[in-house]
Design a protein around this motif. Structure first.
Motif, mmCIF file in Angstrom:
data_model
loop_
_atom_site.group_PDB
_atom_site.id
_atom_site.type_symbol
_atom_site.label_atom_id
_atom_site.label_comp_id
_atom_site.label_asym_id
_atom_site.label_seq_id
_atom_site.Cartn_x
_atom_site.Cartn_y
_atom_site.Cartn_z
ATOM 1 N N LEU A 51 0.836 -1.212 0.000
ATOM 2 C CA LEU A 51 0.000 0.000 0.000
ATOM 3 C C LEU A 51 0.865 1.253 0.000
ATOM 4 O O LEU A 51 0.570 2.234 -0.662
ATOM 5 N N ARG A 54 2.221 1.823 -3.421
ATOM 6 C CA ARG A 54 1.205 2.402 -4.306
ATOM 7 C C ARG A 54 1.012 3.888 -4.025
ATOM 8 O O ARG A 54 0.856 4.693 -4.935
ATOM 9 N N THR B 467 -9.821 4.100 -2.895
ATOM 10 C CA THR B 467 -8.462 3.898 -2.416
ATOM 11 C C THR B 467 -8.251 2.438 -2.036
ATOM 12 O O THR B 467 -9.179 1.764 -1.616
ATOM 13 N N ALA B 468 -7.013 2.010 -2.171
ATOM 14 C CA ALA B 468 -6.704 0.608 -1.859
ATOM 15 C C ALA B 468 -6.553 0.415 -0.358
ATOM 16 O O ALA B 468 -6.518 -0.712 0.122
ATOM 17 N N VAL B 469 -6.477 1.521 0.381
ATOM 18 C CA VAL B 469 -6.176 1.403 1.803
ATOM 19 C C VAL B 469 -7.429 1.082 2.642
ATOM 20 O O VAL B 469 -7.325 0.554 3.738
ATOM 21 N N PHE B 470 -8.612 1.362 2.114
ATOM 22 C CA PHE B 470 -9.834 1.056 2.864
ATOM 23 C C PHE B 470 -9.997 -0.434 3.178
ATOM 24 O O PHE B 470 -10.217 -0.803 4.330
#
Lengths: 69, 526
Positions: A51, A54, B467-470
């Motif tokens: 993450l 990214r 977002t990829a963080v969720f």
């Protein structure tokens, strides 16, 4: 999503990984840690790393965009 | 020692008072829902319908009666039974809330609409590709037909030239050995005229050769799902041979001018042979064109076009039905429908023309343009819906996490209270009293519901690409709730549990904050 919010969440996740690492380490010292415990923390650490990569990429693109203006 | 929850002589306990308050508030709420439903019926029928559904739910689940029962159990000191009933009531009240908020209902509708339009877009796309292929095939068939006619015309010219050259050779052959200039001069002039005609023919044959090569190249184009024709033996062969015939005629004319009749005859024979070769080459080209045409019969092209028309018509009807039926797009116009409808008569006209062995390239192109426009309209609508979906997902998550945080705070507080009681009412043998165990179990059940909410939220996140963080954050939330549930099931209530619950709250606060900022950013056009 604002980058600052994303960073906060990543920091949070990293802190959780750190905490879990300490817990597993403590268990390991008492010979109570299972290989799966280490795997779980390693997996989480790997995910945080991905993450972060990214996010860094996203920030890099943002810089490129600004540089080109 | 009497339980603080037990009724004192004639005095309701705090729990009973709260229960009575809840009963009263709930009755008040359903009365207001009833009145509001009637008021909204005319101007906001959807809202009114929703309230009606909520009231039906209240009736079916007998919520009023069960609330009363729970109160009665409390007053009778049947705490365990009351707790079980309250747990079930809480679940039903939560379902009622979701129903009234229409939570996820809009999302589901949106997803169904996206699926529906995606399906239409795929069908339009396939039809547009099919239409393009059919247009290319019919254009190629028409070009082959035209080519065949041109070959026939040029062949007739070459035949005529050959006949004239043969006649001239006969006249040359009959010249006496001592022929005078007066005798040879008309033949020389005639040979010159034939040579000019041969040059003209060679020039026209160059265009024919080029068209032939282009058609063969089109047939052999990569990616085309048909057998490629091999290229002719020699591209531009007919014009080259006709050019050679013209050169031989020029030589014959020169020899004749020098009164070399015998040499002239040899060159004329050469010209005749080359004209025959030209004709043979034209015959080969005609045969190739005929073979290629046989692979593209107009009847078949017409049949294929008719099939595409039927498929397009079926799609237009499905798009129309989607506007009227009970599907996701009920009441909403289907983007691109008009263009799909407009393509149908053009395809029908094209199929009829092809049936009459007439080219239909323009009609097919028009139909293809309509289908492309329909696809574009569907893509635009899909892009807007996806944006809307993302917004809805963010709002639904924010709403869900806010409710979860409120519930977690409630559970954390209750856990602290239970832990406080635990310190003061430990039995002599160190065992927990069963009433306390029930309470801790109920807390564990509450946390388990939150864990299920987190799992549900993860499913929602599959639809969001903000977002990829969720997703890992919500996974973390799920894991931490899982640990809390496990702790409560093991009847842990002290500082460790308090820390774990506080950690869940922090995580939820962080998520809510991030979601709010994202929503604000999106609303601000960021």
């Amino acid at each position: 999503m604002p980058v600052s919010a994303e960073l906060k969440m990543l920091k949070f996740l990293q802190e959780r990984v750190n905490k879990q690492t300490k817990q597993v380490e403590a268990l390991g010292a008492e010979d109570q840690a299972q290989p799966a415990d280490y795997d779980r923390v390693a997996e989480k650490q790997g995910r945080v790393k991905e993450l972060m990569r990214r996010l860094a990429e996203k920030l890099g693109k943002g810089d490129e965009g600004r540089g080109g203006e | 020692m009497a339980s603080p929850l037990h009724a004192q002589q004639g005095q309701p306990t705090a729990a009973q008072s709260k229960q009575q308050l809840a009963e009263g508030k709930f009755r008040e709420l359903t009365d207001r829902m009833q009145k509001l439903m009637v008021v909204l019926q005319k101007d906001e029928p959807e809202e009114s319908k929703l309230l009606g559904a909520g009231l039906r739910f209240v009736q079916e689940k007998k919520l009023h009666r069960r609330l009363e029962q729970s109160g009665a159990m409390l007053s009778q000191g049947r705490l365990d039974e009351s707790l079980v009933l309250m747990g079930k009531l809480r679940e039903d009240l939560r379902s009622l809330l979701e129903l009234l908020q229409n939570r996820d209902g809009d999302l589901r509708k949106l997803l169904e609409r996206i699926d529906q339009l995606e399906g239409f877009k795929d069908r339009v796309d396939a039809l547009a590709k099919e239409q393009q292929r059919e247009k290319e095939d019919s254009a190629r068939a028409a070009a082959l037909q035209a080519q065949r006619k041109s070959i026939e015309a040029q062949r007739r010219r070459a035949e005529a030239l050959l006949a004239q050259q043969r006649a001239l050779r006969e006249q040359t052959n009959q010249l006496p050995l001592d022929a005078t200039d007066d005798a040879t001069e008309p033949l020389t002039r005639r040979e010159g005229e034939l040579m000019e005609e041969a040059l003209e023919l060679a020039k026209d044959l160059r265009d024919l050769d080029a068209a032939d090569a282009a058609l063969k190249a089109a047939a052999a184009a990569p990616g085309e799902a048909r057998d490629a024709e091999p290229l002719g033996p020699l591209i531009g062969a007919s014009s080259k041979i006709a050019g050679k015939a013209a050169a031989s005629m020029a030589e014959a004319q020169k020899q004749m001018g020098e009164r070399q009749a015998a040499s002239s005859l040899r060159d004329q024979d050469q010209a005749i042979e080359e004209l025959e070769e030209t004709i043979a080459e034209l015959d080969r080209m005609a045969a190739d064109a005929q073979r290629a045409l046989l692979k593209l019969p107009f009847e078949q092209l017409s049949e294929q076009q008719a099939q595409t028309e039927q498929a397009t018509d079926a799609l237009a009807k499905d798009m129309e039905e989607a506007e009227q039926g009970g599907d996701a797009g009920e009441g909403e116009p289907t983007p691109g429908k008009n263009k799909v409808q407009q393509a149908v008569p053009k395809q029908r006209a094209a199929a009829s023309q092809l049936k009459e062995f007439k080219a239909a390239k323009q009609k097919q192109q028009d139909a293809k343009d309509d289908l492309d426009s329909a696809k574009e309209a569907l893509e635009d609508a899909l892009s807007q819906l996806r944006q809307q979906l993302q917004d809805e997902v963010l709002r639904a998550l924010e709403e869900r996490f806010t409710a979860m945080l409120a519930r977690q705070r409630e559970l954390s507080l209750m856990t602290k209270t239970v832990d406080g009681s635990r310190q003061s009412i430990l039995t002599a043998d160190g065992q927990l009293p069963s009433a306390l165990v029930s309470k801790i179990d109920a807390l564990g059940q509450g946390e388990r519901e939150l864990e299920l909410e987190a799992i549900d939220a993860l499913k929602l996140l599959e639809e969001d690409g903000t977002t990829a963080v969720f997703p890992p954050m919500v996974e973390q939330l799920r894991d931490e709730l899982h640990d809390v549930v496990a702790g409560l099931r093991a009847h842990t209530t002290g500082a460790v549990m308090s820390d774990a619950q506080r950690a869940v709250e922090e995580l939820l606060e962080l998520l809510i904050n991030a979601l709010r900022r994202t929503i604000e950013q999106k609303e601000g056009g960021g």
